[in-house]
Design an enzyme around this catalytic site. Structure first.
Site, PDB file in Angstrom:
ATOM      1  N   ASP A  54      10.781  49.582  31.827  1.00 40.44           N
ATOM      2  CA  ASP A  54       9.743  49.917  32.414  1.00 40.44           C
ATOM      3  C   ASP A  54       9.209  51.336  31.359  1.00 40.44           C
ATOM      4  O   ASP A  54       8.064  51.999  31.527  1.00 40.44           O
ATOM      5  CB  ASP A  54      10.750  50.162  33.562  1.00 40.44           C
ATOM      6  CG  ASP A  54       8.850  51.800  34.642  1.00 40.44           C
ATOM      7  OD1 ASP A  54       8.521  51.127  35.864  1.00 40.44           O
ATOM      8  OD2 ASP A  54       9.229  53.027  34.474  1.00 40.44           O
TER       9      ASP A  54
ATOM     10  N   PHE B 207       6.933  51.358  37.293  1.00 38.30           N
ATOM     11  CA  PHE B 207       6.781  50.115  37.551  1.00 38.30           C
ATOM     12  C   PHE B 207       7.174  48.788  37.938  1.00 38.30           C
ATOM     13  O   PHE B 207       7.192  48.253  38.099  1.00 38.30           O
ATOM     14  CB  PHE B 207       5.374  49.658  36.363  1.00 38.30           C
ATOM     15  CG  PHE B 207       4.849  51.217  36.085  1.00 38.30           C
ATOM     16  CD1 PHE B 207       3.726  51.762  36.857  1.00 38.30           C
ATOM     17  CD2 PHE B 207       4.459  51.853  34.635  1.00 38.30           C
ATOM     18  CE1 PHE B 207       2.744  52.277  36.364  1.00 38.30           C
ATOM     19  CE2 PHE B 207       3.404  52.818  33.865  1.00 38.30           C
ATOM     20  CZ  PHE B 207       2.842  52.910  35.548  1.00 38.30           C
ATOM     21  N   ASP B 208       8.772  49.560  37.542  1.00 37.94           N
ATOM     22  CA  ASP B 208       9.641  48.061  38.111  1.00 37.94           C
ATOM     23  C   ASP B 208       9.384  48.036  39.929  1.00 37.94           C
ATOM     24  O   ASP B 208       9.828  47.192  40.356  1.00 37.94           O
ATOM     25  CB  ASP B 208      11.151  48.820  37.833  1.00 37.94           C
ATOM     26  CG  ASP B 208      11.556  47.846  36.374  1.00 37.94           C
ATOM     27  OD1 ASP B 208      10.454  46.589  35.853  1.00 37.94           O
ATOM     28  OD2 ASP B 208      12.193  48.188  35.171  1.00 37.94           O
ATOM     29  N   VAL B 209       9.307  49.719  40.161  1.00 40.42           N
ATOM     30  CA  VAL B 209       9.469  48.872  41.541  1.00 40.42           C
ATOM     31  C   VAL B 209       7.523  48.605  42.397  1.00 40.42           C
ATOM     32  O   VAL B 209       7.497  47.745  42.844  1.00 40.42           O
ATOM     33  CB  VAL B 209       9.297  50.065  41.955  1.00 40.42           C
ATOM     34  CG1 VAL B 209       9.800  50.834  43.787  1.00 40.42           C
ATOM     35  CG2 VAL B 209      10.616  50.590  41.841  1.00 40.42           C
TER      36      VAL B 209
ATOM     37  N   GLY C 148       7.898  44.322  41.198  1.00 38.59           N
ATOM     38  CA  GLY C 148       8.916  44.220  42.918  1.00 38.59           C
ATOM     39  C   GLY C 148       8.453  43.986  43.892  1.00 38.59           C
ATOM     40  O   GLY C 148       8.207  42.667  44.908  1.00 38.59           O
TER      41      GLY C 148
END
Length: 380
Positions: free
Chosen positions: A144, A172-174, A177
């Site tokens: 991220d 940006f990971d969240v 997802g």
């Protein structure tokens, strides 16, 4: 194996083989699990990396891991072991959804890539999350922080004269997802009509550019490259923290009506007749002249008193809380932010459904906690 009773919910009956780890994939599968999907978390012999990301901990377990893995069952598989690989393939063959975030192509040598899985399970919805896509960026690791840097987000975060900063979470990971979850649900809807699955691909950089919304649009549609403005907004004023007698208060005038209400509460209605401040674009252009005039009035009282008065008048504003204050506010508003899954507290799924609400029944699993149960089922 019949869907366990714990899997009641709008996604009840869906079997999700979760070959993902760290954050983006596990966050997506936890959202699906909360909604009733039977999620089997496949881990290597050492377990998901986030099991060791500490402090903080609860009863010796990393809270990072606990925050994104409830309502799942765990099986530990070493894909280099023939028996374990056979178990992994058997799980993939039965799954409605398979989600993974290996480097693109990383599962091909195990016969667990989309082409191989779809050959024996054509109805599978196979979701891949990567950092930079499966093309020229396939070899790039997908962290991220890297994406926050290269996407432009860090160039927007921080004081104008200071260094760039990362966001306080792996944003940006969240976001990836969530995009993966949306893609999976869209592909499942298509499967209902067609009977066939498909490959869903999400990458962090594309999620980032989409998530930059007005900033990326300002560039691609308006030719403007945005820059760091601290807490200021490029298109609105006021829309930032302003000092009061005892600390900062977020003050927002999102339209001309809200600005009129703000001036009425502050007792500075004369500003409404100043041509520099009559419309939002005027206030934005003359923010350096308007800011000290507002601050002069705001310094007359403390932030809580202004918060009460401004909110009563319909002017958006907010104190700057720490996380505990945010949780406390949600609780005071009746949002019940904290739920327990097997006595492990976590944050409530943000989706409210009137007929089929999310469920919180299984705590985040121990490594291979359900391995024997799952192995026996796959043999049947």
């Amino acid at each position: 194996m019949a869907a366990p009773e714990r899997n009641r919910g709008p996604l009840a009956g869906l079997l999700v083989a979760d070959f993902s780890r760290i954050l983006a994939g596990p966050y997506a599968t936890m959202l699906l699990a909360d909604l009733g999907a039977d999620v089997i978390k496949v881990e290597g012999p050492g377990g998901d990396d986030t099991r060791t990301w500490m402090p903080p901990t609860r009863d010796g377990v990393a809270t990072y891991y606990l925050g994104i893995n409830r309502n799942k069952r765990s099986i530990a598989l070493d894909l280099r072991d023939d028996d374990d690989l056979a178990t992994a393939r058997a799980l993939a063959a039965r799954a409605d959804v398979l989600i993974e975030n290996f480097k693109p192509g990383g599962l091909r040598r195990f016969g667990l890539d989309y082409t191989s899985v779809a050959a024996v399970n054509p109805a599978v919805v196979y979701a891949s999350i990567s950092g930079f896509g499966s093309g020229s960026g396939a070899a790039m690791p997908g962290y991220d922080l890297m994406v926050q840097a290269v996407s432009g987000l860090m160039s927007l975060t921080g004081d104008p004269d200071g260094p760039p900063f990362r966001a306080g979470i792996s944003v940006f990971d969240v976001m990836a997802g969530m995009h993966a979850g949306i893609g999976i649900l869209a592909a499942l809807h298509h499967r209902t009509a067609s009977g066939t699955g498909q490959h869903v691909e999400v990458n962090l950089l594309s999620s980032a550019l989409s998530g930059l919304v007005n900033h990326s649009s300002g560039y691609v549609a308006g030719g403007t490259v945005p820059f760091r403005m601290g807490n200021a907004h490029p298109s609105l004023f006021p829309y930032e923290p302003l000092p009061t007698a005892d600390g900062d208060l977020i003050v927002i005038a999102g339209n001309d009506g809200q600005f009129r209400k703000l001036c009425a509460v502050l007792g500075c209605e004369e500003l409404l007749h100043d041509p520099r401040f009559q419309r939002n674009q005027d206030r934005t252009a003359h923010r350096e002249a308007l800011r000290p005039l507002l601050v002069e009035r705001l310094r007359a009282k403390g932030k809580q008193e202004w918060f009460d008065e401004l909110m009563a008048a319909g002017v958006p504003c907010a104190p700057i809380n720490t996380v505990d204050g945010g949780v406390a506010l949600a609780a005071s508003l009746g949002l019940d932010p904290v739920v327990e899954a097997g006595a492990v507290p976590g944050i409530r799924n943000p989706i409210t459904l009137s007929a089929t609400p999310p469920r919180y029944e299984l705590p985040p699993p121990g490594l291979d906690e359900h391995g024997e149960e799952i192995r026996q089922w796959l043999k049947n």
